[in-house]
Design a protein around this motif. Sequence first.
Motif, PDB file in Angstrom:
ATOM      1  N   UNK A  41      51.707 -39.576  40.664  1.00 35.26           N
ATOM      2  CA  UNK A  41      52.318 -40.908  40.621  1.00 35.26           C
ATOM      3  C   UNK A  41      53.126 -41.146  41.890  1.00 35.26           C
ATOM      4  N   UNK A  42      53.907 -40.147  42.288  1.00 33.39           N
ATOM      5  CA  UNK A  42      54.730 -40.250  43.490  1.00 33.39           C
ATOM      6  C   UNK A  42      53.850 -40.450  44.730  1.00 33.39           C
ATOM      7  N   UNK A  43      52.789 -39.669  44.845  1.00 27.28           N
ATOM      8  CA  UNK A  43      51.870 -39.801  45.980  1.00 27.28           C
ATOM      9  C   UNK A  43      51.232 -41.196  45.996  1.00 27.28           C
ATOM     10  N   UNK A  44      50.843 -41.694  44.838  1.00 30.14           N
ATOM     11  CA  UNK A  44      50.247 -43.032  44.759  1.00 30.14           C
ATOM     12  C   UNK A  44      51.246 -44.107  45.188  1.00 30.14           C
ATOM     13  N   UNK A  45      52.493 -43.985  44.733  1.00 30.80           N
ATOM     14  CA  UNK A  45      53.517 -44.969  45.088  1.00 30.80           C
ATOM     15  C   UNK A  45      53.772 -44.989  46.591  1.00 30.80           C
ATOM     16  N   UNK A  46      53.689 -43.824  47.223  1.00 29.15           N
ATOM     17  CA  UNK A  46      53.923 -43.712  48.661  1.00 29.15           C
ATOM     18  C   UNK A  46      52.651 -43.933  49.476  1.00 29.15           C
ATOM     19  N   UNK A  47      51.541 -44.185  48.774  1.00 28.49           N
ATOM     20  CA  UNK A  47      50.234 -44.393  49.409  1.00 28.49           C
ATOM     21  C   UNK A  47      49.859 -43.194  50.282  1.00 28.49           C
ATOM     22  N   UNK A  48      50.032 -42.007  49.718  1.00 22.86           N
ATOM     23  CA  UNK A  48      49.734 -40.752  50.395  1.00 22.86           C
ATOM     24  C   UNK A  48      48.469 -40.163  49.796  1.00 22.86           C
ATOM     25  N   UNK A  49      47.565 -39.719  50.652  1.00 28.24           N
ATOM     26  CA  UNK A  49      46.368 -39.016  50.214  1.00 28.24           C
ATOM     27  C   UNK A  49      46.557 -37.563  50.613  1.00 28.24           C
ATOM     28  N   UNK A  50      46.382 -36.665  49.646  1.00 32.77           N
ATOM     29  CA  UNK A  50      46.622 -35.247  49.896  1.00 32.77           C
ATOM     30  C   UNK A  50      45.318 -34.469  49.945  1.00 32.77           C
ATOM     31  N   UNK A  51      45.335 -33.396  50.744  1.00 33.73           N
ATOM     32  CA  UNK A  51      44.239 -32.439  50.679  1.00 33.73           C
ATOM     33  C   UNK A  51      44.745 -31.238  49.881  1.00 33.73           C
ATOM     34  N   UNK A  52      43.889 -30.279  49.666  1.00 28.18           N
ATOM     35  CA  UNK A  52      44.275 -29.147  48.814  1.00 28.18           C
ATOM     36  C   UNK A  52      45.425 -28.346  49.399  1.00 28.18           C
ATOM     37  N   UNK A  53      45.495 -28.209  50.719  1.00 24.95           N
ATOM     38  CA  UNK A  53      46.579 -27.418  51.311  1.00 24.95           C
ATOM     39  C   UNK A  53      47.924 -28.115  51.193  1.00 24.95           C
ATOM     40  N   UNK A  54      47.934 -29.433  51.230  1.00 25.34           N
ATOM     41  CA  UNK A  54      49.220 -30.151  51.155  1.00 25.34           C
ATOM     42  C   UNK A  54      49.814 -30.128  49.752  1.00 25.34           C
ATOM     43  N   UNK A  55      48.982 -29.875  48.757  1.00 31.59           N
ATOM     44  CA  UNK A  55      49.480 -29.866  47.374  1.00 31.59           C
ATOM     45  C   UNK A  55      50.323 -28.647  47.052  1.00 31.59           C
TER      46      UNK A  55
END
Length: 146
Positions: free
Chosen positions: A88-102
């Motif tokens: 939810x936080x990533x969506x609100x910030x319009x951030x797309x994550x890859x596996x390493x960033x998680x």
Amino acid sequence: MATITELKCAVRETLESRGVLGQLKARIRAEVFSALDDQREPRPPLSHENLLINELIREYLEFNKYKYSASVLAAESGQPEVPLDRQFLANELKVVEDTSSKSVPLLYGLVSHFLSSGDDGGKLFLRGASVQAGPSASNTVPGPDA
């Protein structure tokens, strides 16, 4: 027969080995802070921006095992006890994550993005938030021509 001192030491060691002692200390500090907090002076409402910022900070604090600081932040800010869902936080910030960033807090990824940005030192133009900083402060950031 064990002495009181030996019993105290055994209880402390048991609580430490289970990871409970730190949690208890953090909870006590948060409760003491809450009891000392001046309830006559109302807090400003928790804006959407503050909710997101506090959550980024809480995620960072908990990741780095700063549990006391995280518990005080939650108590002082009025942040919900249950952390927001990371997606939810990533969506609100319009951030797309890859596996390493998680595997690290979102705040690390945001800072890393701006530090490694290859736009030859160009500046990011920020707009003011919807939160007023105070009677003498402006909530806007000067533009590039300021």
